[in-house]
Write a protein that holds these residues in place. Structure first.
Motif, PDB file in Angstrom:
ATOM      1  N   PRO A  53     -27.532  28.958   7.991  1.00  0.00           N
ATOM      2  CA  PRO A  53     -26.741  29.707   8.961  1.00  0.00           C
ATOM      3  C   PRO A  53     -25.244  29.592   8.680  1.00  0.00           C
ATOM      4  O   PRO A  53     -24.798  28.741   7.892  1.00  0.00           O
ATOM      5  CB  PRO A  53     -27.087  29.012  10.280  1.00  0.00           C
ATOM      6  CG  PRO A  53     -27.319  27.589   9.873  1.00  0.00           C
ATOM      7  CD  PRO A  53     -27.962  27.653   8.519  1.00  0.00           C
ATOM      8  N   THR A  54     -24.472  30.441   9.322  1.00  0.00           N
ATOM      9  CA  THR A  54     -23.022  30.295   9.277  1.00  0.00           C
ATOM     10  C   THR A  54     -22.644  28.901   9.766  1.00  0.00           C
ATOM     11  O   THR A  54     -23.222  28.391  10.728  1.00  0.00           O
ATOM     12  CB  THR A  54     -22.367  31.360  10.165  1.00  0.00           C
ATOM     13  OG1 THR A  54     -22.771  32.649   9.709  1.00  0.00           O
ATOM     14  CG2 THR A  54     -20.854  31.266  10.119  1.00  0.00           C
ATOM     15  N   GLY A  55     -21.689  28.289   9.109  1.00  0.00           N
ATOM     16  CA  GLY A  55     -21.307  26.926   9.477  1.00  0.00           C
ATOM     17  C   GLY A  55     -22.112  25.860   8.781  1.00  0.00           C
ATOM     18  O   GLY A  55     -22.044  24.680   9.147  1.00  0.00           O
ATOM     19  N   SER A  56     -22.875  26.238   7.745  1.00  0.00           N
ATOM     20  CA  SER A  56     -23.648  25.257   7.000  1.00  0.00           C
ATOM     21  C   SER A  56     -22.710  24.271   6.295  1.00  0.00           C
ATOM     22  O   SER A  56     -21.553  24.582   6.013  1.00  0.00           O
ATOM     23  CB  SER A  56     -24.515  25.954   5.944  1.00  0.00           C
ATOM     24  OG  SER A  56     -25.531  26.712   6.554  1.00  0.00           O
ATOM     25  N   PRO A  57     -23.209  23.072   5.988  1.00  0.00           N
ATOM     26  CA  PRO A  57     -22.393  22.106   5.237  1.00  0.00           C
ATOM     27  C   PRO A  57     -21.990  22.667   3.876  1.00  0.00           C
ATOM     28  O   PRO A  57     -22.583  23.622   3.371  1.00  0.00           O
ATOM     29  CB  PRO A  57     -23.328  20.903   5.087  1.00  0.00           C
ATOM     30  CG  PRO A  57     -24.337  21.056   6.175  1.00  0.00           C
ATOM     31  CD  PRO A  57     -24.523  22.530   6.356  1.00  0.00           C
ATOM     32  N   ASP A  58     -20.989  22.031   3.278  1.00  0.00           N
ATOM     33  CA  ASP A  58     -20.501  22.496   1.975  1.00  0.00           C
ATOM     34  C   ASP A  58     -21.573  22.410   0.900  1.00  0.00           C
ATOM     35  O   ASP A  58     -21.599  23.223  -0.017  1.00  0.00           O
ATOM     36  CB  ASP A  58     -19.295  21.665   1.550  1.00  0.00           C
ATOM     37  CG  ASP A  58     -18.043  21.984   2.361  1.00  0.00           C
ATOM     38  OD1 ASP A  58     -18.038  23.018   3.053  1.00  0.00           O
ATOM     39  OD2 ASP A  58     -17.081  21.198   2.296  1.00  0.00           O
ATOM     40  N   TYR A  59     -22.449  21.403   0.981  1.00  0.00           N
ATOM     41  CA  TYR A  59     -23.452  21.186  -0.063  1.00  0.00           C
ATOM     42  C   TYR A  59     -24.803  20.887   0.556  1.00  0.00           C
ATOM     43  O   TYR A  59     -24.914  20.087   1.490  1.00  0.00           O
ATOM     44  CB  TYR A  59     -23.005  20.062  -1.013  1.00  0.00           C
ATOM     45  CG  TYR A  59     -21.660  20.384  -1.593  1.00  0.00           C
ATOM     46  CD1 TYR A  59     -21.518  21.385  -2.560  1.00  0.00           C
ATOM     47  CD2 TYR A  59     -20.512  19.757  -1.117  1.00  0.00           C
ATOM     48  CE1 TYR A  59     -20.279  21.741  -3.039  1.00  0.00           C
ATOM     49  CE2 TYR A  59     -19.260  20.112  -1.599  1.00  0.00           C
ATOM     50  CZ  TYR A  59     -19.157  21.108  -2.553  1.00  0.00           C
ATOM     51  OH  TYR A  59     -17.920  21.483  -3.013  1.00  0.00           O
ATOM     52  N   VAL A  60     -25.813  21.547   0.031  1.00  0.00           N
ATOM     53  CA  VAL A  60     -27.181  21.401   0.487  1.00  0.00           C
ATOM     54  C   VAL A  60     -28.007  20.960  -0.714  1.00  0.00           C
ATOM     55  O   VAL A  60     -27.983  21.613  -1.766  1.00  0.00           O
ATOM     56  CB  VAL A  60     -27.717  22.728   1.064  1.00  0.00           C
ATOM     57  CG1 VAL A  60     -29.179  22.590   1.447  1.00  0.00           C
ATOM     58  CG2 VAL A  60     -26.880  23.170   2.263  1.00  0.00           C
ATOM     59  N   TYR A  61     -28.721  19.837  -0.568  1.00  0.00           N
ATOM     60  CA  TYR A  61     -29.460  19.269  -1.689  1.00  0.00           C
ATOM     61  C   TYR A  61     -30.963  19.460  -1.491  1.00  0.00           C
ATOM     62  O   TYR A  61     -31.495  19.161  -0.416  1.00  0.00           O
ATOM     63  CB  TYR A  61     -29.145  17.785  -1.845  1.00  0.00           C
ATOM     64  CG  TYR A  61     -27.696  17.527  -2.165  1.00  0.00           C
ATOM     65  CD1 TYR A  61     -27.194  17.736  -3.448  1.00  0.00           C
ATOM     66  CD2 TYR A  61     -26.820  17.096  -1.174  1.00  0.00           C
ATOM     67  CE1 TYR A  61     -25.865  17.508  -3.743  1.00  0.00           C
ATOM     68  CE2 TYR A  61     -25.477  16.872  -1.459  1.00  0.00           C
ATOM     69  CZ  TYR A  61     -25.000  17.081  -2.743  1.00  0.00           C
ATOM     70  OH  TYR A  61     -23.681  16.863  -3.032  1.00  0.00           O
ATOM     71  N   VAL A  62     -31.621  19.943  -2.524  1.00  0.00           N
ATOM     72  CA  VAL A  62     -33.067  20.109  -2.520  1.00  0.00           C
ATOM     73  C   VAL A  62     -33.651  19.055  -3.466  1.00  0.00           C
ATOM     74  O   VAL A  62     -33.525  19.178  -4.693  1.00  0.00           O
ATOM     75  CB  VAL A  62     -33.471  21.520  -2.982  1.00  0.00           C
ATOM     76  CG1 VAL A  62     -34.991  21.666  -2.980  1.00  0.00           C
ATOM     77  CG2 VAL A  62     -32.816  22.587  -2.098  1.00  0.00           C
ATOM     78  N   PRO A  63     -34.272  17.991  -2.931  1.00  0.00           N
ATOM     79  CA  PRO A  63     -34.846  16.965  -3.815  1.00  0.00           C
ATOM     80  C   PRO A  63     -36.065  17.505  -4.552  1.00  0.00           C
ATOM     81  O   PRO A  63     -36.897  18.220  -3.985  1.00  0.00           O
ATOM     82  CB  PRO A  63     -35.253  15.842  -2.849  1.00  0.00           C
ATOM     83  CG  PRO A  63     -34.575  16.159  -1.548  1.00  0.00           C
ATOM     84  CD  PRO A  63     -34.426  17.639  -1.512  1.00  0.00           C
ATOM     85  N   VAL A  64     -36.173  17.143  -5.819  1.00  0.00           N
ATOM     86  CA  VAL A  64     -37.305  17.546  -6.649  1.00  0.00           C
ATOM     87  C   VAL A  64     -37.889  16.274  -7.269  1.00  0.00           C
ATOM     88  O   VAL A  64     -37.197  15.557  -7.996  1.00  0.00           O
ATOM     89  CB  VAL A  64     -36.877  18.526  -7.758  1.00  0.00           C
ATOM     90  CG1 VAL A  64     -38.069  18.896  -8.627  1.00  0.00           C
ATOM     91  CG2 VAL A  64     -36.248  19.782  -7.153  1.00  0.00           C
ATOM     92  N   GLU A  65     -39.161  15.993  -6.957  1.00  0.00           N
ATOM     93  CA  GLU A  65     -39.823  14.816  -7.516  1.00  0.00           C
ATOM     94  C   GLU A  65     -40.343  15.167  -8.909  1.00  0.00           C
ATOM     95  O   GLU A  65     -41.336  15.868  -9.057  1.00  0.00           O
ATOM     96  CB  GLU A  65     -40.967  14.371  -6.597  1.00  0.00           C
ATOM     97  CG  GLU A  65     -40.540  14.041  -5.170  1.00  0.00           C
ATOM     98  CD  GLU A  65     -39.506  12.931  -5.108  1.00  0.00           C
ATOM     99  OE1 GLU A  65     -39.496  12.065  -6.005  1.00  0.00           O
ATOM    100  OE2 GLU A  65     -38.693  12.937  -4.163  1.00  0.00           O
ATOM    101  N   VAL A  66     -39.647  14.679  -9.912  1.00  0.00           N
ATOM    102  CA  VAL A  66     -39.990  14.989 -11.301  1.00  0.00           C
ATOM    103  C   VAL A  66     -40.908  13.898 -11.834  1.00  0.00           C
ATOM    104  O   VAL A  66     -40.530  12.723 -11.871  1.00  0.00           O
ATOM    105  CB  VAL A  66     -38.723  15.101 -12.163  1.00  0.00           C
ATOM    106  CG1 VAL A  66     -39.081  15.330 -13.633  1.00  0.00           C
ATOM    107  CG2 VAL A  66     -37.829  16.230 -11.645  1.00  0.00           C
ATOM    108  N   PRO A  67     -42.117  14.244 -12.266  1.00  0.00           N
ATOM    109  CA  PRO A  67     -43.025  13.236 -12.815  1.00  0.00           C
ATOM    110  C   PRO A  67     -42.658  12.870 -14.252  1.00  0.00           C
ATOM    111  O   PRO A  67     -41.770  13.472 -14.861  1.00  0.00           O
ATOM    112  CB  PRO A  67     -44.386  13.933 -12.756  1.00  0.00           C
ATOM    113  CG  PRO A  67     -44.061  15.380 -12.860  1.00  0.00           C
ATOM    114  CD  PRO A  67     -42.734  15.582 -12.181  1.00  0.00           C
TER     115      PRO A  67
END
Length: 509
Positions: A53-67
């Motif tokens: 949404p508008t007003g989101s934080p500057d950075y959004v992190y999507v964790p990826v579990e890499v095997p």
């Protein structure tokens, strides 16, 4: 391929502050296979979707579990661009990635950033998309970094597709960097452009193309300055030569302004994930200097979102007053910089030298428009930086424009650009400006009182000499400008060149 919906809005998500800008970490993306279950060359993909949404934080992190056993990580992304009312910002979403070392401020886990310049990237041991760092894809929690630069009133809906390829990693390349010395002319004036972008960030030119344009523009040195990545550093060695010194750096692109890290040690990464209110910039300015670089705020009055400089100039070694073709924001930057000279005289403190750079990205951007002309002891990284730091420089629109600017006292005392003429307050001083390559330009001499001399236009040959007499009591400093003709009456024309000041009198006089 499996899908995962991250939902809408910020509910069900962990919002936290990292000690810098606010950040958001979403639910993790997992892969079922590992090296044991996958054959060489097998691939797995996951697609995740969400809305910010508008007003989101500057950075959004999507964790990826890499095997274990992954040879390559590839990410592709898209996001919606709905229509918005005039004067309202639409959607713009940047992207990058951090490896298993994490996302802590300082960038130990940093593996690349392309901002909004690319829609996909890959990382593997032997290669990576420009903007990204080659190296093994080790098992652990990686993080795709999303930067919602602007978000429309409707929100920003995105889709990420993450693909892992299994197999043995290739051999990591051994980086080779440009030398810190070129064949100079001893103590002389050297021309450079220290703000340039290649395809390793949002530029469209290769390093080879930029080097060729730099030589054609008469430059002796350049500085690499990709947005928020040092990935280009190993790719410039083959472009350097006896006639071209290539310094390495970064354009640290924060949400409160951009700063050029000029001439850092090869492989230096400078984090950008903070705002002025976070009180973190000083830490990274000191990191730039510890890495042998200069701190140069770029285009401080630019009008693009997040481009205007909000961190102050207490940590700066110089400031980029002229950026690319001369525009009104450069005129504002010039006036603001001149005000800092007055303050330095009033408060008897260090002054801030000025620079000019092209910020060239792609055709038709001209490399070397403008260029900083530096008096240096030789064509080496250290000597060029010393000249910039001392303000022994002027800025010109091209290799065609050359200046000589001096001040002399009655007993033969002499000072040049960036220096101080140490004579008594009432001592007569002769200021002399010699110009070549500026046809029909008007010369102006500017002091702490303002413009005290404006000449008639130079002849079509572009060559001329100006002399002016003053005293330190009347002018605490003097600097020169060359201006093109203008049809706007009292409005000054665009700059063709300007100098750093010569200070007159004893310090504190």
């Amino acid at each position: 391929m499996c899908d995962d919906d991250h939902g809408n809005g910020l509910n069900r998500r962990a919002l936290f502050v990292t000690g810098a800008a606010a950040a958001l970490t979403l639910g993790s993306v997992s892969f079922a296979s590992g090296a044991e279950a996958a054959a060489d060359g097998d691939q797995e993909s996951r697609t995740v979707r969400g809305t910010l949404p508008t007003g989101s934080p500057d950075y959004v992190y999507v964790p990826v579990e890499v095997p274990a056993g992954v040879r390559e990580l590839k990410v592709a992304y898209t996001y919606d661009r709905p229509s918005v009312p005039a004067g309202t910002q639409g959607n713009a979403l940047d992207i990058g990635v951090f490896d298993q070392h994490g996302t802590d401020l300082g960038g130990r886990g940093f593996r690349g950033w392309s901002g909004g310049a690319r829609t996909e990237f890959f990382v593997r041991a032997d290669d990576a998309t420009p903007g990204y760092i080659p190296g093994p894809v080790h098992a652990g929690t990686w993080h795709i970094a999303l930067g919602p630069y602007t978000v429309s009133p409707q929100g920003l809906s995105y889709e990420l597709t993450i693909t892992l390829t299994y197999g043995e990693p290739g051999a990591a390349p051994r980086p080779v960097y440009p030398p810190e010395r070129a064949k100079g002319r001893g103590r002389d004036w050297y021309r450079g452009d220290c703000h340039l972008h290649s395809w390793y960030s949002d530029g469209r030119r290769t390093p080879a193309e930029i080097a060729a344009l730099a030589r054609a523009a008469g430059l002796d040195f350049i500085n690499t300055s990709e947005h928020n990545t040092h990935s280009s550093h190993p790719h410039w060695a083959s472009e350097a030569g006896d006639d071209l010194l290539i310094l390495l750096g970064e354009e640290v692109t924060t949400r409160n302004g951009h700063v050029v890290a000029l001439g850092t040690e090869p492989g230096t990464f400078v984090d950008w994930r903070y705002r002025a209110r976070d009180n973190r910039f000083g830490r990274f300015a000191r990191e730039i200097r510890r890495s042998g670089g200069l701190v140069v705020p770029a285009h401080p009055h630019a009008t693009c979102i997040g481009c205007a400089w909000k961190f102050g100039f207490g940590e700066a070694d110089a400031v980029e007053v002229w950026n690319g073709p001369y525009t009104p924001d450069d005129e504002v930057a010039l006036a603001s910089w001149d005000a800092t000279l007055v303050a330095s005289v009033r408060e008897n403190r260090e002054w801030l030298p000025a620079m000019g750079n092209s910020d060239a990205h792609r055709a038709p951007d001209a490399v070397g428009l403008p260029q900083t002309v530096v008096l240096a002891d030789d064509l080496t990284r250290e000597a060029i930086q010393d000249g910039i730091r001392a303000g022994r420089s002027y800025v010109a629109e091209s290799k065609n424009v050359s200046l000589s600017f001096t001040a002399t006292g009655t007993k033969g005392e002499h000072a040049g650009i960036g220096e101080r003429l140490k004579v008594a307050a009432e001592t007569p001083v002769t200021v002399r400006l010699e110009v070549t390559g500026a046809p029909r330009c008007t010369a102006r001499l500017v002091t702490d009182q303002g413009v005290l001399l404006t000449t008639d236009p130079l002849p079509v040959t572009g060559t001329g000499t100006v002399e002016w007499r003053t005293t330190p009591a009347y002018a605490a400093y003097v600097r020169a400008e060359l201006r093109h003709e203008t049809a706007a009456g009292v409005v000054p024309g665009a700059l063709a060149a300007f100098t750093n000041p010569i200070f007159l009198g004893e310090a504190g006089q």
